[in-house]
Design a protein around this motif. Structure first.
Motif, short mmCIF file in Angstrom:
data_model
loop_
_atom_site.label_atom_id
_atom_site.label_comp_id
_atom_site.label_asym_id
_atom_site.label_seq_id
_atom_site.Cartn_x
_atom_site.Cartn_y
_atom_site.Cartn_z
N GLY A 149 0.76 -0.63 0.48
CA GLY A 149 0.01 -0.45 -0.12
C GLY A 149 0.69 1.76 -0.16
O GLY A 149 0.12 2.34 -0.15
N LEU A 150 2.23 1.40 -0.05
CA LEU A 150 2.72 2.61 0.17
C LEU A 150 2.88 3.17 -1.52
O LEU A 150 3.11 2.22 -2.56
N LYS A 151 2.68 4.07 -1.46
CA LYS A 151 2.85 4.71 -2.91
C LYS A 151 4.52 4.75 -3.23
O LYS A 151 4.97 5.26 -2.97
N VAL A 152 4.23 5.05 -4.99
CA VAL A 152 5.33 4.09 -5.07
C VAL A 152 6.25 5.94 -5.29
O VAL A 152 7.28 6.26 -5.11
N THR A 153 5.69 6.97 -5.50
CA THR A 153 5.77 7.99 -5.48
C THR A 153 7.11 8.67 -4.47
O THR A 153 8.05 9.16 -4.31
N LYS A 154 6.94 8.03 -3.51
CA LYS A 154 7.91 7.93 -1.63
C LYS A 154 8.99 7.35 -1.97
O LYS A 154 10.16 7.70 -1.43
N ILE A 155 8.56 6.04 -2.83
CA ILE A 155 10.38 5.35 -3.72
C ILE A 155 10.90 6.11 -4.59
O ILE A 155 11.89 6.17 -4.78
N PHE A 156 10.48 6.71 -5.59
CA PHE A 156 11.54 7.22 -6.45
C PHE A 156 11.92 8.67 -6.65
O PHE A 156 12.87 9.08 -6.48
N ASN A 157 10.68 9.45 -6.04
CA ASN A 157 11.16 10.44 -5.77
C ASN A 157 11.07 10.98 -4.32
O ASN A 157 10.24 12.24 -3.85
N SER A 158 12.23 10.69 -4.02
CA SER A 158 12.29 10.87 -2.69
C SER A 158 13.70 12.46 -3.23
O SER A 158 13.05 13.38 -3.93
N SER A 159 13.91 12.77 -1.78
CA SER A 159 14.80 14.44 -1.47
C SER A 159 15.73 14.41 -3.01
O SER A 159 16.41 14.77 -2.97
N LYS A 160 16.46 13.19 -2.78
CA LYS A 160 17.54 12.61 -3.61
C LYS A 160 17.29 12.51 -4.52
O LYS A 160 17.15 11.66 -5.39
N LYS A 161 17.16 13.31 -5.91
CA LYS A 161 16.84 13.34 -7.17
C LYS A 161 17.88 12.62 -7.69
O LYS A 161 18.62 12.61 -8.48
N ASN A 162 16.97 11.43 -8.92
CA ASN A 162 17.81 9.98 -9.55
C ASN A 162 18.45 11.08 -10.79
O ASN A 162 16.97 11.81 -11.58
N CYS A 163 19.29 10.91 -11.19
CA CYS A 163 20.08 12.18 -12.54
C CYS A 163 21.29 10.97 -13.28
O CYS A 163 21.57 9.64 -13.00
N THR A 164 21.35 11.15 -14.73
CA THR A 164 21.51 10.44 -14.94
C THR A 164 23.13 11.20 -16.37
O THR A 164 22.08 12.85 -16.88
N ILE A 165 24.01 11.08 -16.03
CA ILE A 165 24.65 11.45 -17.12
C ILE A 165 25.39 10.90 -18.58
O ILE A 165 25.64 10.11 -18.39
N VAL A 166 25.40 11.79 -19.75
CA VAL A 166 25.42 10.95 -20.91
C VAL A 166 26.20 11.61 -21.39
O VAL A 166 26.51 12.86 -21.43
N LEU A 167 26.89 10.59 -21.53
CA LEU A 167 28.90 10.63 -21.78
C LEU A 167 28.79 10.48 -23.51
O LEU A 167 28.33 9.22 -23.68
N ASN A 168 29.87 10.97 -24.46
CA ASN A 168 30.28 9.99 -24.47
C ASN A 168 32.44 10.53 -24.98
O ASN A 168 32.87 11.20 -25.25
N ILE A 169 32.47 9.03 -24.59
CA ILE A 169 33.81 8.99 -24.44
C ILE A 169 34.19 8.38 -25.77
O ILE A 169 34.36 7.94 -26.28
#
Length: 804
Positions: A149-169
């Motif tokens: 019954g836990l809201k999924v928004t509390k799992i993914f939208n926590s205080s630490k925002k998830n970020c992904t860096i797209v790099l060209n190596i």
């Protein structure tokens, strides 16, 4: 390459730095950041964590449908009906569920649906439904400790925002295809320390009794391997690991592959894993045999035609390359309880060969291109083994080392002179050495002239002193370097006469209705022998295509191509010219070649279009000759010495070709294209070509040709003369102009041989224009000049007036 920002930050302690700053720093260092993906979209409150409490099935329209009872907490149970595709959904699993009124991707609203005699009150949610980074179609599975019954928004939208860096190596920085490699660069730039690696060893419980064979030391060096028995491969991957892999765009396969991918992307190592039962106590790293079969799965066999790197047992191939394309039988699934893990320093060229031809069969994470850091090789295997033992259990064996070699540190000498020369400014050597130490270089033997450095083991691309200096400049702040203008004494040269003459030629010919073309200086084998056999073409050693086999020995070849191109696009009148260099040898055996500048042109098609009042006219020999005379009249100092001599020129029609002489110097030629070549090129109308040797032309000193203004009227007279058949008609014009100053110009308008003309004679009709710049001429004066002129011709050249 995609990297999780949170995972990256876990390798260094720099709390004040923002995500945008990290991206800017990476771009400055040379690791181009293409974009920063931020997971900031809100998830609907009607998407919850649900526990599967029962599963049943029924038939609906010949399809097997599963009925799932989902517990959402607070004694609330809903029903979800789903197709029998998600076989991995078992009792007790906790999954993401979108109930009635929930909004998913593209604002789709979930409604209650009737399927057969049952109602479905929601759907299972995947990462795509929630618009999360990764966009995987797999249903989201949560760990058991998450409350129903836990809201999924509390799992993914926590205080630490998830970020992904797209790099060209770039291809030379394979060390940065990992979390540790990128973190190492950020630490060097910010002068902070990288997180320390706590090296450890697992206590083995079984001896590794496998037999190893490496066909050549060039194939693989520093190979390690171990096996683990009694592994529970049916366990679900922990949520924290799934999240880290998801933010790096790596999809979950099973617990074993997820662990290997996790260690691979963190530590930049390439592993291979097989079912221990398929190895049968033998690991062979070898070249494949010609026409050897590789069983990819039960339905497909690959026939290997060329020798490539493979890993096999004594009977069959287990994988291609360094293990990134495995057979179905040797791969890991939930029914296998004994696994083998190997890691080695494989030959990059051999891996690239496999990758080039068979990469389409690779369905997993691409970790084959990662460069092995020898210092982390043993730790990586121990780390992967520890994760497997902690999560899945098992009995580990000892690690077996094959073809182990000591690390040989490259020593590169950097000279102070070279350092200052490349930098362009003075800098203390101590600053240079401090930054190199940050980049993990080892420094030896410092003196006044040079110092020696050894690059870190993970930087295989550093081999020259210039590489060391460029590596220093990546970290050193470029904005602090002062701009120093180059000191150079500019020598302004005199005007280029040849260049001015070329521009003058272009200007004149453009006014005559010609268009300039610019072509490549190459021709193919088909065109090289059309013209001028004495100009031996120069063959190009490494041509980029068949059309560039030879250097051009004439501009005519490419002009004909231009005519064909324009003719095919319905152009009816084509007048083109080109100025360029041609290249040829005197003979086939001479190593030296000649380079000369030519001015060439061509006309093709209709001189006049068909109208109501006139018929259509096509270009002829005299159309081109007339334009050349206009050009040479302006361009040359003395037009009276110009001679047009009928000659045989290869590629041109014998009866319609001539060489152009200025006194005794040949300055060019012109004529009509040979009928054979014309038919070969499928040209309907004749083509007329000319070529002038610019080096042989004597240029008029005046910048522009200026004619005297005609203050007094001109008088014209037409006369027909009988001359010898071999007499040059052009010479007659010169004789006529030189006879009297009152003769302003002479034109030939007809040449005839035939009836009423004696043998070995021809009739030439000329128009003589008389003009005086002092007075208006009278008919008596004109008649007297003509009478004297005819006597002069008869006496000196045996030329008579034609009476009939």
């Amino acid at each position: 390459m995609k990297v999780s920002m949170l995972w990256l930050k876990s390798w260094f302690c720099l709390k004040t730095i923002k995500n945008d700053q990290i991206c800017n720093q990476l771009t400055k260092i040379g690791l181009e950041v293409e974009s920063l993906l931020v997971e900031d979209k809100k998830i609907c409150d009607y998407i919850l964590v649900g526990k599967i409490v029962s599963i049943s099935s029924f038939l609906f329209n010949d399809n097997v449908m599963n009925i799932f009872k989902i517990f959402l907490g607070h004694n609330k149970i809903i029903t979800i009906i789903d197709k029998n595709k998600n076989n991995f959904l078992n009792l007790g699993l906790k999954v993401a569920v979108a109930i009635e009124k929930a909004l998913i991707k593209n604002n789709i609203k979930i409604k209650k649906k009737k399927i057969g005699n049952f109602f479905s009150e929601g759907i299972f949610c995947s990462y795509i439904h929630l618009n999360l980074l990764g966009n995987f179609k797999k249903i989201i599975i949560f760990p058991k400790y998450f409350k129903s019954g836990l809201k999924v928004t509390k799992i993914f939208n926590s205080s630490k925002k998830n970020c992904t860096i797209v790099l060209n190596i770039t291809h030379n920085r394979n060390d940065c295809l990992s979390i540790i490699g990128i973190a190492r660069e950020i630490c060097s730039f910010n002068n902070i320390f990288l997180k320390k690696i706590n090296f450890f060893s697992i206590i083995p419980k079984i001896k590794n009794n496998l037999n190893y064979f490496i066909e050549s030391s060039k194939l693989c060096k520093n190979y390690l391997g171990r096996f683990i028995k009694n592994v529970n491969t049916s366990i679900n991957t922990p949520f924290w690991m799934l999240e880290k892999l998801r933010l790096c765009n790596i999809q979950s396969i099973n617990i074993i592959y997820d662990i290997i991918n996790y260690v691979s992307i963190e530590l930049n190592q390439s592993f291979h894993i097989f079912s221990l039962n398929e190895i049968k106590k033998n690991i062979l790293i070898r070249f494949s045999k010609i026409n050897e079969k590789f069983c990819l799965n039960d339905k497909k066999d690959i026939l290997i035609k060329k020798k490539i790197l493979v890993i096999s047992n004594k009977k069959k191939i287990l994988s291609l390359g360094n293990g990134f394309i495995t057979s179905k039988k040797s791969s890991i699934n939930k029914f296998i309880n004994s696994i083998y893990i190997g890691i080695g320093e494989f030959n990059k060229k051999e891996i690239d060969k496999v990758n080039l031809k068979y990469y389409k069969y690779n369905k997993g994470f691409d970790n084959n291109s990662r460069f092995i850091d020898k210092n982390l090789q043993n730790y990586s295997l121990e780390y992967a083994s520890k994760l497997i033992l902690d999560l899945c259990g098992g009995i580990p064996s000892t690690i077996k080392y094959v073809n182990k070699k000591k690390n040989i540190f490259k020593k590169i000498t950097v000279f102070h002179k070279c350092f200052y020369k490349i930098l362009g400014f003075n800098l203390k050597i101590s600053i240079f050495l401090t930054i190199l130490k940050k980049l993990s270089y080892k420094i030896f033997c410092i003196n006044k002239k040079f110092f020696k450095v050894s690059p870190p083991t993970f930087r295989y691309d550093i081999s020259l002193q210039e590489d060391v200096i460029s590596d220093f400049l990546r970290i050193y702040d470029i904005n602090t370097i002062k701009l120093i203008p180059l000191k150079n004494k500019l020598i302004i040269s005199k005007k280029n006469k040849k260049f001015n003459n070329l521009n003058k030629l272009k200007y004149i010919f453009s006014n005559l209705g010609y268009s300039e073309v610019i072509n490549y200086s190459f021709i193919n084998n088909k065109w090289k022998n059309f013209f001028f056999p004495n100009r031996k073409p120069i063959r190009v050693i490494n041509p980029i295509s068949k059309d560039f086999l030879f250097m051009r020995n004439s501009l005519w070849n490419n002009l004909l191509k231009n005519i064909i191109y324009n003719k095919n696009r319905q152009e009816k009148t084509i007048k083109i010219f080109e100025i360029g260099d041609c290249f040829f040898k005197k003979n086939c055996f001479s190593p030296n070649f000649h380079q000369k500048t030519f001015f060439s042109g061509a006309i093709f098609g209709l001189l006049k279009q068909k109208t109501f009042f006139s018929k259509k006219k096509i270009f002829n020999f005299y159309s081109l000759k007339k334009d050349l005379e206009k050009l040479l009249k302006i361009f040359l100092e003395d037009i009276t010495c110009l001679i047009w001599k009928n000659s045989v020129i290869q590629g041109l029609c014998c009866s319609n070709s001539a060489k152009i002489y200025l006194n005794k110097t040949k300055i060019g030629h012109l004529g009509m294209l040979d009928f054979k070549i014309q038919n070969f090129l499928n040209l309907k109308f004749p083509v007329f070509l000319f070529e002038l040797f610019l080096d042989n032309l004597v240029v008029n000193k005046n910048k522009l040709y200026r004619s005297h203004s005609p203050f007094f009227p001109t008088i014209e007279r037409d006369i027909s003369l009988l001359v010898s058949k071999n007499f040059l008609v052009n010479k007659l014009c010169v004789i006529c102009k030189n006879f009297s100053k009152k003769i302003y110009n002479v034109y030939i308008f007809d040449i005839y041989q035939g009836k009423k003309i004696p043998k070995n004679k021809k009739s030439v009709s000329i128009k003589i224009i008389f003009k005086s710049f002092k007075k208006t001429l009278k008919d008596l004066e004109i008649d007297l000049i003509i009478k004297n002129f005819l006597k002069f011709l008869n006496k000196d050249y045996a030329i008579k007036l034609r009476k009939q």
